[in-house]
Write a protein that holds these residues in place. Sequence first.
Motif, short mmCIF file in Angstrom:
data_model
loop_
_atom_site.label_atom_id
_atom_site.label_comp_id
_atom_site.label_asym_id
_atom_site.label_seq_id
_atom_site.Cartn_x
_atom_site.Cartn_y
_atom_site.Cartn_z
N ASP A 89 -10.21 62.62 -51.27
CA ASP A 89 -10.45 62.98 -49.86
C ASP A 89 -11.21 64.23 -49.37
O ASP A 89 -11.21 64.97 -50.19
CB ASP A 89 -8.77 63.12 -49.17
CG ASP A 89 -8.06 61.77 -49.32
OD1 ASP A 89 -8.73 60.67 -49.44
OD2 ASP A 89 -6.87 61.92 -49.13
N VAL A 90 -11.73 64.16 -48.52
CA VAL A 90 -12.76 64.99 -47.82
C VAL A 90 -12.33 65.35 -46.53
O VAL A 90 -12.07 64.39 -45.86
CB VAL A 90 -14.06 64.82 -48.14
CG1 VAL A 90 -14.73 64.83 -49.57
CG2 VAL A 90 -14.40 63.27 -47.46
N THR A 91 -12.86 66.45 -46.09
CA THR A 91 -12.36 67.19 -44.84
C THR A 91 -13.80 67.78 -44.32
O THR A 91 -14.40 68.50 -45.21
CB THR A 91 -11.33 68.13 -44.62
OG1 THR A 91 -10.13 67.64 -45.04
CG2 THR A 91 -11.35 68.94 -43.24
N PHE A 92 -14.31 67.21 -43.17
CA PHE A 92 -15.39 67.52 -42.34
C PHE A 92 -15.28 68.34 -41.27
O PHE A 92 -14.25 68.09 -40.21
CB PHE A 92 -16.49 66.82 -42.29
CG PHE A 92 -17.12 66.27 -43.69
CD1 PHE A 92 -18.62 66.64 -43.74
CD2 PHE A 92 -16.61 65.52 -44.36
CE1 PHE A 92 -18.96 66.23 -45.07
CE2 PHE A 92 -17.13 65.08 -45.70
CZ PHE A 92 -18.49 65.25 -45.88
N ARG A 93 -15.96 69.50 -40.84
CA ARG A 93 -15.97 70.19 -39.57
C ARG A 93 -16.74 69.67 -38.58
O ARG A 93 -18.05 69.32 -39.01
CB ARG A 93 -16.08 71.56 -39.70
CG ARG A 93 -16.37 72.40 -38.28
CD ARG A 93 -16.46 73.86 -38.67
NE ARG A 93 -16.31 74.47 -37.48
CZ ARG A 93 -17.66 75.27 -37.09
NH1 ARG A 93 -18.68 74.80 -37.81
NH2 ARG A 93 -17.58 75.88 -35.95
N VAL A 94 -16.59 69.03 -37.48
CA VAL A 94 -17.22 68.38 -36.43
C VAL A 94 -17.91 69.50 -35.63
O VAL A 94 -17.12 70.23 -34.87
CB VAL A 94 -16.65 67.62 -35.67
CG1 VAL A 94 -17.31 66.69 -34.66
CG2 VAL A 94 -15.53 66.59 -36.28
N VAL A 95 -19.45 69.52 -35.62
CA VAL A 95 -19.99 70.84 -35.05
C VAL A 95 -20.64 70.11 -33.75
O VAL A 95 -21.48 70.95 -32.99
CB VAL A 95 -20.98 71.10 -35.84
CG1 VAL A 95 -20.13 71.85 -37.17
CG2 VAL A 95 -22.00 70.20 -36.45
N GLY A 96 -20.55 68.81 -33.42
CA GLY A 96 -21.38 68.31 -32.25
C GLY A 96 -21.19 67.07 -32.07
O GLY A 96 -20.65 66.26 -32.66
N THR A 97 -21.77 66.46 -30.99
CA THR A 97 -21.48 65.02 -30.48
C THR A 97 -23.23 64.60 -30.01
O THR A 97 -23.70 65.23 -29.31
CB THR A 97 -20.59 64.84 -29.28
OG1 THR A 97 -19.36 64.97 -30.11
CG2 THR A 97 -20.70 63.20 -28.91
N ILE A 98 -23.68 63.43 -30.46
CA ILE A 98 -24.73 62.97 -30.09
C ILE A 98 -24.54 61.56 -29.66
O ILE A 98 -24.09 60.70 -30.37
CB ILE A 98 -25.81 62.81 -31.42
CG1 ILE A 98 -25.73 63.81 -32.41
CG2 ILE A 98 -27.19 62.57 -30.91
CD1 ILE A 98 -26.43 63.72 -33.54
N LEU A 99 -25.12 61.43 -28.31
CA LEU A 99 -25.15 60.16 -27.46
C LEU A 99 -26.38 59.61 -27.87
O LEU A 99 -27.46 60.25 -28.16
CB LEU A 99 -24.82 60.40 -26.16
CG LEU A 99 -23.26 60.99 -25.70
CD1 LEU A 99 -23.52 61.10 -24.26
CD2 LEU A 99 -22.36 60.33 -26.42
N ALA A 100 -26.41 58.16 -27.68
CA ALA A 100 -27.74 57.44 -27.74
C ALA A 100 -28.69 57.91 -26.81
O ALA A 100 -28.25 58.36 -25.79
CB ALA A 100 -27.56 55.94 -27.54
N GLY A 101 -29.76 58.09 -27.11
CA GLY A 101 -30.95 58.79 -26.35
C GLY A 101 -30.98 60.31 -26.38
O GLY A 101 -32.01 61.14 -26.06
N GLN A 102 -30.24 60.93 -27.24
CA GLN A 102 -30.31 62.44 -27.47
C GLN A 102 -30.54 62.77 -28.83
O GLN A 102 -30.50 61.89 -29.69
CB GLN A 102 -28.54 62.96 -26.87
CG GLN A 102 -28.20 62.57 -25.60
CD GLN A 102 -27.09 63.24 -25.40
OE1 GLN A 102 -26.33 63.69 -26.24
NE2 GLN A 102 -26.64 63.34 -23.98
N ASN A 103 -30.86 63.87 -28.94
CA ASN A 103 -31.19 64.65 -30.16
C ASN A 103 -30.10 65.77 -30.46
O ASN A 103 -29.85 66.41 -29.47
CB ASN A 103 -32.53 65.26 -30.39
CG ASN A 103 -33.57 63.81 -30.50
OD1 ASN A 103 -33.45 63.02 -31.23
ND2 ASN A 103 -34.79 64.40 -29.61
#
Length: 426
Positions: A84-98
Motif C-alpha cells: 500500500d502507498v500513500t500520496f499527498r495531493v498537491v493540486g487539481t487539474i481540470l480539462a483544458g488546464q495546465n
Amino acid sequence: MKTLSDIIERLSGYDPQGLPVDQAQRIMREFVQPVQQTEKVALRDALQRVLAEDIVSPIDVPAHDNSAMDGYALRSADLNAGGDVTFRVVGTILAGQNFGGEVAPGECVQIMTGAVMPAGCDTVIQQEAVEIASPTHITFSSNAVKGGDNRRFRGEDLAAGKPALTTGRVLRPADLGLLASLGIAEVPVRRRVRVAFFSTGDELRSLGEILAPGSVYDSNRYTILGMLTRMGCELIDLGLVKDDPALLEATLRQACENADAVITSGGVSVGAADYTKQMMNRLGDMAFWQIGMRPGRPMAFGRISSGDKSAYLFGLPGNPVAVMVTFYFFVRDALLRLMGAAPQPLPLLRAESLSAIRKKTGRTEYQRGILSQGDDGVWRVRVTGSQGSGILRSMSEANCMIVLSPEHGSVREGDGVNVVVFDGLV
C-alpha cells in the motif's frame, strides 16, 4: 479516352449473351472514369462527399500527454511493489488546464479526463481505486496500477505531418469529427455527380392518373430516386418516356447534355416495341448484355454523346426488383467510381438458411431475405417468399440479399449462405 470496345476485346471468352456478373463489374470498373472538378465545402456540408485531396494533420492529436480518465496523476517510480502507498495531493487539474507547479516524490495531482499530464508524472490511477485518507492524502494498493496506465501520449491518435484521410474517401460522421479535431473548417471534395433518370414504356402511368386495363404505376423512378439520393447524387428526373423513337432520342440527348450519367429502366430486353437499344447504339459506344444472374438478366452499359457532351448510360431492366438488384450490384459501384471514390466489395455475412432454395449452377442469384440473430448468437436467414422480379413488396419486406454464386447449386435447410445486409446500403 479508352473505348468500351477496347476493354471488351481484351477479355477472353467474352459472351454478351451469357456474361458473368464479375466480368460485367470489371468492364464497368475499367471504363468509368472519375469526374475531375473539385470544390471546397464547409465541414458541416461534407458528409458523404468524396475527398479530393489527402488531408495532412497540421497538429498532434492529442496536443499533449493527457489523462485517459478521472483519477490521480503520479510518478510510477514512487510505487512500492505489492504494498500500500500513500500520496499527498498537491493540486487539481481540470480539462483544458495546465499544472504549473512541480510534483515531488510521494506527491500526486488530482486530474480529470483529458487534462494535461503534469511534468514528471507518467501514470494515472483511477479515482475508484483509491481511498481518501485525509483532505490532502490518498491511499491505494500498488497492485491497482502499473507504470504508464491511463496516460495518452502526445500525437497518439495522429501526429502532425501524417495523413489523416486519403483521397477518394467517402466522408462519414467519424471523419467529420476527426477533421474538426484538427481545426479544419473547409474540405476539398469532388463535385457532386449529376445523374439523369427516366422510365420507358407505354404501359406506365404517373401517380395520380387513372389506371387503364394493362397499365401500371411507374414505381421504378421512385426507387431509383431513393437509391441515388442515398448516394448523394444531384438528381435530374426526366419522368416517363413513351415508346416513341423521336421522343426517346430527344430525352437521351437532353439527359446526356445535362448529366454525368443516365439511368433508364425498361426497353433493354428483346421486344418489338423496345426502341431504346436502337437509340443507344445511334448515340454512343454501347454494349448490350444478357448477364448470368437472376433477377436482372438484360442490361445495357456504355457512353452516349450529344454535341460535345457525353455521359455514361446504364440501361436497366423494367421489372422493379431487377432494377434494384442491378443498381446495387452494378450501378452503385460505377457511380462511386465516377464520384472519385474507391469502391470496396460489399461485405458478406455468413448465415444459416432456414429453408431450402432451388438454384441452378452457372449463374449468380440474388434472393430477398430476412436476417435475424437467434439467442444462441447464430445468424439465420429466410427468403421473403416468392422471388418473382416484379414483386416489389418482397424488397420492402427484406433486410438483406442472399447472394448465391455461379458455382452454388440448390441450398438445403441449415446450409450456410452469404448475405449482403441492406442497412446502410438501401
